[in-house]
Design an enzyme around this catalytic site. Structure first.
Site, PDB file in Angstrom:
ATOM      1  N   GLU A 109       0.789  -1.254  -0.003  1.00 57.86           N
ATOM      2  CA  GLU A 109       0.227   0.025   0.083  1.00 57.86           C
ATOM      3  C   GLU A 109       0.784   1.377  -0.085  1.00 57.86           C
ATOM      4  OE1 GLU A 109      -3.113   0.548  -0.304  1.00 57.86           O
ATOM      5  OE2 GLU A 109      -3.484  -1.947  -0.254  1.00 57.86           O
TER       6      GLU A 109
HETATM    7  C1  LIG Z   1       2.835  -9.673   0.110  1.00 63.51           C
HETATM    8  C2  LIG Z   1       2.522  -8.441  -0.921  1.00 63.51           C
HETATM    9  C3  LIG Z   1       1.299  -7.915  -1.134  1.00 63.51           C
HETATM   10  C4  LIG Z   1       1.175  -7.008  -2.314  1.00 63.51           C
HETATM   11  N1  LIG Z   1      -0.194  -6.746  -2.509  1.00 63.51           N
HETATM   12  C5  LIG Z   1      -0.312  -6.079  -3.585  1.00 63.51           C
HETATM   13  C6  LIG Z   1      -1.351  -5.724  -4.247  1.00 63.51           C
HETATM   14  O1  LIG Z   1      -2.759  -6.551  -3.841  1.00 63.51           O
HETATM   15  N2  LIG Z   1      -1.796  -4.933  -5.176  1.00 63.51           N
HETATM   16  C7  LIG Z   1      -0.778  -4.254  -5.716  1.00 63.51           C
HETATM   17  O2  LIG Z   1      -0.793  -3.774  -6.907  1.00 63.51           O
HETATM   18  N3  LIG Z   1       0.568  -4.520  -5.359  1.00 63.51           N
HETATM   19  C8  LIG Z   1       0.684  -5.099  -4.085  1.00 63.51           C
HETATM   20  N4  LIG Z   1       2.170  -5.223  -3.479  1.00 63.51           N
HETATM   21  C9  LIG Z   1       3.156  -4.609  -4.184  1.00 63.51           C
HETATM   22  C10 LIG Z   1       3.519  -3.463  -3.050  1.00 63.51           C
HETATM   23  O3  LIG Z   1       2.533  -2.353  -3.024  1.00 63.51           O
HETATM   24  C11 LIG Z   1       4.808  -2.925  -3.622  1.00 63.51           C
HETATM   25  O4  LIG Z   1       5.965  -4.045  -3.304  1.00 63.51           O
HETATM   26  C12 LIG Z   1       5.136  -1.721  -2.958  1.00 63.51           C
HETATM   27  O5  LIG Z   1       4.280  -0.571  -3.736  1.00 63.51           O
HETATM   28  C13 LIG Z   1       6.790  -1.207  -3.483  1.00 63.51           C
HETATM   29  O6  LIG Z   1       7.232  -1.299  -4.673  1.00 63.51           O
HETATM   30  P1  LIG Z   1       8.275  -2.209  -5.310  1.00 63.51           P
HETATM   31  O7  LIG Z   1       8.332  -3.475  -4.280  1.00 63.51           O
HETATM   32  O8  LIG Z   1       8.342  -2.369  -6.490  1.00 63.51           O
HETATM   33  O9  LIG Z   1       9.473  -1.428  -4.504  1.00 63.51           O
HETATM   34  P2  LIG Z   1      10.150  -0.074  -5.310  1.00 63.51           P
HETATM   35  O10 LIG Z   1       9.244   0.754  -5.812  1.00 63.51           O
HETATM   36  O11 LIG Z   1      11.308  -0.761  -6.407  1.00 63.51           O
HETATM   37  O12 LIG Z   1      10.996   0.670  -4.027  1.00 63.51           O
HETATM   38  C14 LIG Z   1      12.246  -0.074  -3.407  1.00 63.51           C
HETATM   39  C15 LIG Z   1      12.672   0.923  -2.381  1.00 63.51           C
HETATM   40  O13 LIG Z   1      12.811   1.964  -2.876  1.00 63.51           O
HETATM   41  C16 LIG Z   1      12.301   3.432  -2.062  1.00 63.51           C
HETATM   42  N5  LIG Z   1      11.483   4.286  -3.147  1.00 63.51           N
HETATM   43  C17 LIG Z   1      11.064   3.899  -4.278  1.00 63.51           C
HETATM   44  N6  LIG Z   1      10.670   5.122  -4.547  1.00 63.51           N
HETATM   45  C18 LIG Z   1      11.179   5.929  -3.901  1.00 63.51           C
HETATM   46  C19 LIG Z   1      11.150   7.400  -3.764  1.00 63.51           C
HETATM   47  N7  LIG Z   1      10.393   8.339  -5.058  1.00 63.51           N
HETATM   48  N8  LIG Z   1      11.475   8.299  -2.872  1.00 63.51           N
HETATM   49  C20 LIG Z   1      12.042   7.468  -1.891  1.00 63.51           C
HETATM   50  N9  LIG Z   1      12.160   6.367  -1.554  1.00 63.51           N
HETATM   51  C21 LIG Z   1      11.755   5.385  -2.966  1.00 63.51           C
HETATM   52  C22 LIG Z   1      11.044   2.565  -1.692  1.00 63.51           C
HETATM   53  O14 LIG Z   1      10.452   3.022  -0.357  1.00 63.51           O
HETATM   54  C23 LIG Z   1      11.855   1.108  -1.203  1.00 63.51           C
HETATM   55  O15 LIG Z   1      12.428   1.268  -0.016  1.00 63.51           O
HETATM   56  C24 LIG Z   1       2.172  -6.282  -2.788  1.00 63.51           C
HETATM   57  C25 LIG Z   1       3.473  -6.579  -2.197  1.00 63.51           C
HETATM   58  C26 LIG Z   1       3.821  -7.739  -1.365  1.00 63.51           C
HETATM   59  C27 LIG Z   1       5.306  -8.212  -1.042  1.00 63.51           C
END
Ligand SMILES: Cc1cc2nc3c(=O)[nH]c(=O)nc-3n(C[C@H](O)[C@H](O)[C@H](O)COP(=O)(O)OP(=O)(O)OC[C@H]3O[C@@H](n4cnc5c(N)ncnc54)[C@H](O)[C@@H]3O)c2cc1C
Length: 587
Positions: A438
């Protein structure tokens, strides 16, 4: 396996004694929600959570959801429990009467959310996203779509998902690749891949309604070209019956650290039929209706897991004997560890944060109802601003405190906390996702600082600080030391706010490096504000329930002495700036 007793007494205390809020009282449709009715609901909620859902936590962890011949199978016991869950009407608790819901306010449904999070977060997630989908559809879809889909979602026969994430697009949704091609009949065909989709597929409901963001083929790149689509797993006939299988399939399910009973799916969309929800290219705005409410619920997940972690730590500390306390009267053997100052401090840290968070959440649930249902638009808007400000705070603070509290719970249990015996390590693992999904907590903190402090409706943070200062104007001698302490920290937060607003203009890296600290400082002050409301009642009503109120006063005393001062630490570290961070050369 951890045991759990739903904190119905504390919840009823909040509902009975802290509900009296002028704007909330103006909402006509909730006037009949009586204390007796709420007590009955919470007592029934406690029964299903303690007796039927709690055992699923262990079974889901030991027998994770599997993908077998294209079918996603939930862990043993989930199907039976879900049938009972929907038969008892729990999916409909806060939904509109028009679609078969019970129309309960969020001041009640948040308590159910907390209990369910304590009992089993994995099981909760199957219905949680359905309520998110319900909110999004009811705010943005046409009447025809609402009538066709909402009653089944409310009944729990169909569930919902939120499909945003793709392999190259997590936080940065502007990068998304899923395409939507318009058809001559006005529908769209969606093609692309979504990953990490919670409850993306499973065997609990007859149909799954995916809310998918995608880019129409003639839309611009970036976030300005994103639209929202409803894509059912099975198409739905005009009479509401289930039709053919749509072009959505499950590629795989994730093998995860925690919430193993929850199906986190890779979904492939191949020319899947979809219906646009809300205006074209405004999909993120529509999706945010779902996400904002959902984010508060993620905070409540952290609160629920913290509560069960605390309850089990307290019981364990009362039965585990090790070492002698400083004032030991034991000659042979050892004292119970609850006698050690350090263990007592951990337990009070957990308890004072949990009860403060619950009170804050209750207050925020009232503000949410006012923002949605008050007859006066100005009052609705003011409340909406407060909710918008506090949403990232609750999401981040409660989920991060959940990590602190489950970690402390493990520490209280010693080696038995780290091994699987007591089920404590599972709470730690299950809670870990709440800081990530989220919108990660860092991104929430950036949202708070760069977007929420000030918006077109004015200086929201200063209005909020004024509001809590006014609330501290309590005419009771006994609250004075608490008021003094809170005012001191409100002043720190004011200075922090002035500093960070200046940095937003002149030194963005300083502001970015301070976002998390700022959110925490605001969070600790907000919880103290909630405690002030509890204290006001506790002193006033003291003689009517001495032991309950004495417990509250002493717990608040710990919070004000040991937890609230952490706000100042965040301020002090943040204002050291960011040069030494940004100029560091990582090898
Ligand atoms: C168990 C699980 C359930 C999930 N359920 C859903 C779901 O139902 N629907 C759905 O759509 N998604 C879902 N997700 C996805 C989840 O919302 C994302 O994993 C999350 O939004 C982060 O995206 P990412 O993993 O690509 O990390 P990234 O976006 O690649 O981020 C990596 C790191 O960089 C940091 N970062 C990224 N951008 C910035 C910025 N602009 N400024 C500062 N820091 C930054 C982040 O805080 C993080 O620490 C789920 C994930 C998991 C693991």
């Amino acid at each position: 396996m951890p045991t759990y007793n739903a904190p119905v007494e504390d919840m009823m205390f909040l509902f009975n004694k802290l509900r009296n809020n002028k704007n909330y009282n103006d909402i006509e449709k909730y006037k009949e929600v009586s204390s007796e009715l709420v007590k009955n609901i919470l007592e029934e909620a406690a029964k299903i959570n303690q007796n039927i859902i709690l055992p699923l936590a262990k079974s889901g962890d030991e027998n994770p959801t599997i993908l077998e011949n294209g079918i996603v199978r939930t862990p043993p016991g989930y199907k039976e429990a879900y049938s009972k869950y929907i038969e008892d009407g729990w999916t409909s608790l806060s939904c509109d009467l028009k679609y078969g819901g019970q129309g309960m306010p969020k001041t009640v449904s948040i308590f159910f959310d907390e209990m369910l999070s304590s009992a089993s977060l994995s099981f909760k997630l199957y219905s949680e996203l359905s309520i998110g989908a319900y909110n999004c559809i009811s705010h943005h879809a046409t009447e025809e779509i609402k009538d066709k889909y909402l009653p089944k979602i409310v009944e729990g026969k169909w569930s919902g998902t939120m499909c945003l994430t793709e392999p190259i697009c997590g936080t940065d949704l502007g990068l998304l690749k899923t395409k939507a091609q318009k058809q001559s009949d006005g529908t769209y065909k969606l093609t692309g891949q979504k990953i990490f989709i919670t409850s993306g597929d499973h065997d609990l409901t007859e149909n799954i309604i995916h809310l998918v963001i995608a880019r129409a083929t003639d839309s611009p790149s970036g976030t300005k070209g994103i639209s929202l689509f409803l894509v059912p797993k099975f198409t739905v006939n005009n009479d509401g019956s289930i039709g053919a299988r749509n072009g959505v399939s499950t590629g795989s399910i994730e093998n995860k650290m925690g919430i193993k009973g929850s199906a986190t799916c890779v979904l492939n969309f191949d020319d899947a039929v979809g219906y646009m929800i809300g205006p074209k290219n405004r999909g993120l705005n529509s999706m945010f209706t779902m996400m904002n409410l959902e984010r508060i619920i993620v905070g409540i997940q952290g609160l629920g897991i913290s509560e069960i972690a605390y309850q089990n730590s307290l019981s364990y500390a009362k039965e585990r004997k090790q070492g002698k306390t400083n004032n030991s009267k034991v000659t042979n053997g050892a004292d119970y560890i609850i006698g050690h100052a350090d263990i007592r401090k951990s337990l009070l840290n957990m308890k004072s944060i949990i009860e403060g968070e619950r009170a804050l959440c209750f207050w925020l649930s009232q503000q949410t109802e006012v923002s949605l249902n008050h007859y006066d638009e100005k009052i609705r808007l003011e409340a909406a601003n407060i909710v918008s400000l506090m949403t990232p705070v609750v999401k981040t603070m409660f989920s991060d405190m959940g990590m602190e509290i489950t970690s402390e719970a493990m520490q209280v249990h010693g080696g038995y906390g780290y091994t699987k015996d007591q089920g404590i390590e599972q709470l730690y693992r299950d809670n870990r996702i709440t800081s990530i999904y989220e919108g990660t907590n860092s991104v929430q903190a950036a949202d708070l600082v760069f977007r929420k402090l000030v918006n077109k409706n004015g200086d929201i943070i200063n209005k909020y600080l004024e509001l809590i200062k006014n609330d501290c104007n309590i005419q009771n001698e006994k609250t004075k030391p608490f008021v003094k302490e809170l005012n001191y920290h409100i002043d720190i937060l004011s200075n922090f706010t002035t500093w960070i607003k200046e940095k937003i203009k002149n030194s963005k890296d300083d502001a970015s490096a301070a976002c998390n600290d700022y959110l925490k400082a605001l969070g600790f002050v907000a919880i103290a504000h909630a405690w002030m409301k509890v204290l006001e009642v506790s002193f006033k009503d003291y003689d009517n329930n001495k032991s309950f109120y004495e417990d509250k006063i002493q717990t608040a005393n710990f919070y004000f002495k040991r937890v609230l001062p952490r706000a100042e630490g965040h301020f002090k570290t943040a204002i050291t700036g960011s040069d030494y961070i940004m100029n560091f050369k990582f090898n």
